[in-house]
Every structure is written in structure tokens, then in C-alpha cells.
Design an enzyme around this catalytic site. Sequence first.
Site, PDB file in Angstrom:
ATOM      1  CB  SER A   6      -0.462  -5.446   1.229  1.00 22.26           C
ATOM      2  OG  SER A   6      -1.190  -4.305   0.847  1.00 22.26           O
ATOM      3  CE1 TYR A  45       3.184  -2.052   3.425  1.00 23.95           C
ATOM      4  CE2 TYR A  45       1.649  -2.000   1.591  1.00 23.95           C
ATOM      5  CZ  TYR A  45       1.953  -2.374   2.874  1.00 23.95           C
ATOM      6  OH  TYR A  45       1.029  -3.077   3.621  1.00 23.95           O
TER       7      TYR A  45
END
Length: 256
Positions: A138, A151
Site C-alpha cells: 500500500s 495497517y
Amino acid sequence: MRTALITGSTSGIGLGIAREFAKTKQYNIVLNGLEANGQKIADNLAKEFGIQTMFSPANMLKPEELRSMVDAANTKFGQVDVLINNAGIQFVSPIEDFPDDKWNAIIGINLTSAFYLSKAVWKGMKDRKFGRIINIASAHGLVASEFKSAYVASKHGIVGFTKTLALEGAPFNITVNAICPGYVKTPLVEKQIADQAKAHNLSEADVVSKVMLYKQAVKDFVSLETLGQTALLMASDHASTLTGIAMPVDGGWNAQ
């Protein structure tokens, strides 16, 4: 025909990548996900593109199911040539309120599952002197945002894991790379847009431009096709010296 195993591939980014691989008609595809109609999704992909597919409902939090999925793929197709670790979840909360179980699930699904699966395919790739492992990280594998501690930690972790395996795999023609997308317009993100618009009394257009894409220089979502084509490049024979990178596909987010 080579075989690609893609986790979290019955929806969203994973399914988009699976479709790009299927279009080439050069891959058998092992799809994975928790959707109840996962087998039908795999069957439809096979029918649409004239390829062979397999579906596994393996749970990313259960190592024995991950090993069984690789064993089943080897039995059906002979080998796994390309592993794409895509499955992931997200949870947003200030650290003082962050639930312990959410932390453990995010690290387990986003990071630890990639370890188990990479380990399971590694010996076969090493013996055959060919392998491609692609980790979907990401933009948050390279930079941080507040309230996303688990995350961001998991995605930074997957980037470090990628680099380590790239070094270990180099003598055996195993390349390991990460793709670091910005916002991708999946059904999940579309729901987030609607929810945020309601919560903050903003139009959906304002949520997109002022919240989601605020940090991107290119004010547009990353397309599934772009991610799929990036993965195809990394999986190709031509990418034998492309290894150990975390490629931002984020509209310039990381250029700041």
C-alpha cells in the site's frame, strides 16, 4: 501454462489482478477468498477466458489451510509459479482505543499469511529455478497516516519482508516485489465514500477530492487494470532483475 495463486481474489483488487492474468490466457489461476460464491466466481473466470481455475476458501489466519491450498494447487496444476499475496483488511482507530483482536487480525492477514504462503511455495520455486512473489502492500507501506497503526505496521512489514526474500531468492531466479497502491475504486471504497459523505455532511465528490485523494498529485483512483498490468510485468520472464522493490502506484502520493 504457468500457475498463479492470488489470495483475496474473489473481490476487489485481487479479482481485478486475476482478470488481467486471465486475459493473457497464459496462466492457470488459483482464486481464494471468503465469498460464499467463490467457486462460481472461479468457474465464471475460467469460462470467460478459456483457462483453468481453482478455488480455495483458505482462511488467512489458519496456517494449515494455507499449506493445504498450496498442496491442492500443486496437485491440480503441478506447481505454483506466481504467488500474489493480496488478502488484507483494515481498521481505523486511535491507538488508545485500538482493539487488541483487530491488531492481531490485521497483522495476521496482511503480513503473517504472506510468510506462510511464501514458505510453502519456496522450495518448489527454488528447485525449478523460477518463481515470482508479488506482495500487494500500500502507499501506507511507505508512509503513514494517523489512526491506522496496525495497517501501516503490517504494510511496512510486508515491504521489509519483500526485500529480505528478494535477497534470498536472487540466486534461484526467484524475484520478490511489492506493489504499493494509492486509493483503488473497489466496492469497499465506494461504500467508504458513501459512509464518509454521510458522517461528515459532505458530497461524495468532496469526500473523494478533499479526503481520499488529498495526498495524491493525480486526483484519480488507481485502476484495477493498472495494478494487474504492474503485477504481470513483475511476473514475466523479462523481470528477472526486477526484485526487492516496493513500487508506488499512487498518483504521486509518495513524491511529496
